[in-house]
Design a protein around this motif. Sequence first.
Motif, PDB file in Angstrom:
ATOM      1  N   ASN A  99      -6.485  -0.343  -0.434  1.00  0.00           N
ATOM      2  CA  ASN A  99      -6.627  -0.517  -1.880  1.00  0.00           C
ATOM      3  C   ASN A  99      -5.897  -1.751  -2.411  1.00  0.00           C
ATOM      4  OD1 ASN A  99      -8.190   1.878  -2.238  1.00  0.00           O
ATOM      5  ND2 ASN A  99      -6.302   3.049  -2.025  1.00  0.00           N
ATOM      6  N   THR A 100      -5.929  -2.815  -1.663  1.00  0.00           N
ATOM      7  CA  THR A 100      -5.373  -4.095  -2.105  1.00  0.00           C
ATOM      8  C   THR A 100      -6.045  -5.195  -1.305  1.00  0.00           C
ATOM      9  OG1 THR A 100      -3.343  -5.346  -2.562  1.00  0.00           O
ATOM     10  CG2 THR A 100      -3.403  -4.094  -0.492  1.00  0.00           C
ATOM     11  N   LYS A 129     -10.275  -2.169   1.893  1.00  0.00           N
ATOM     12  CA  LYS A 129     -10.854  -0.960   1.288  1.00  0.00           C
ATOM     13  C   LYS A 129      -9.916   0.232   1.487  1.00  0.00           C
ATOM     14  CE  LYS A 129     -14.930   1.991   1.381  1.00  0.00           C
ATOM     15  NZ  LYS A 129     -16.244   2.216   1.988  1.00  0.00           N
ATOM     16  N   ARG A 130      -9.410   0.394   2.680  1.00  0.00           N
ATOM     17  CA  ARG A 130      -8.546   1.538   2.987  1.00  0.00           C
ATOM     18  C   ARG A 130      -7.168   1.414   2.331  1.00  0.00           C
ATOM     19  NH1 ARG A 130     -12.570   4.379   3.579  1.00  0.00           N
ATOM     20  NH2 ARG A 130     -13.649   4.302   5.533  1.00  0.00           N
ATOM     21  N   ALA A 135      -2.488   5.525   1.653  1.00  0.00           N
ATOM     22  CA  ALA A 135      -3.495   4.515   1.999  1.00  0.00           C
ATOM     23  C   ALA A 135      -3.363   4.101   3.460  1.00  0.00           C
ATOM     24  CB  ALA A 135      -3.369   3.309   1.075  1.00  0.00           C
ATOM     25  N   PRO A 183       0.826  -1.210   0.000  1.00  0.00           N
ATOM     26  CA  PRO A 183       0.000   0.000   0.000  1.00  0.00           C
ATOM     27  C   PRO A 183       0.862   1.262   0.000  1.00  0.00           C
ATOM     28  CG  PRO A 183      -0.625  -1.490   1.772  1.00  0.00           C
ATOM     29  CD  PRO A 183       0.659  -1.992   1.209  1.00  0.00           C
TER      30      PRO A 183
END
Length: 179
Positions: free
Chosen positions: A159-160, A156-157, A115, A111
């Motif tokens: 992004n992976t 979600k936070r 993120a 991330p």
Amino acid sequence: MARFVTLFRGINVSGTQVRMDELKALHKNLGQSDIATYIRSGNVVFTDNETSASQLPAMIEEAFASRFGFQARAVLRTAAELETTIAHNPFVEKAASTPNWLIVLFLAEQPTGEALANLRQTYNGPEEFELVERELYIYYPNGIGRSKLTLPLIEKRLNTYGTGRNWNTVLQLQKMLQG
């Protein structure tokens, strides 16, 4: 000799049952050898000298979907990467006293700092977490069962996607990769 571990996400929970001997057969059909599984949560240790590490996750995910009729994400780590994961544990003392409460979330991608800051701003619970490259170490002081720091929120936070294993499992996988 290239040793790997496949860490499947979300199998053998909530009705998506896959037998470990079937996962072994899947890996064997992909040309891999020295295959062993650990517990029913989708951990497969194997050797592959033919395929590059970057190609393996997609290849395994595609073969899985074809064989079982549904998708399961696969995160891979080499034996050396797992050694690094263990060496960089920021919660060594907590891992020694309550290893079941320390989860390593193996992420597909590293991330961004933005993120991670987003996750820190979003969540202010009793859990402690530290990101080291593609691993998010999470210490759940009250256990994981009632925590609001869930995998969907983290994914979600950050992004992976990822998949978590408790510290005992991480150490067992290390032994299997060495053997």
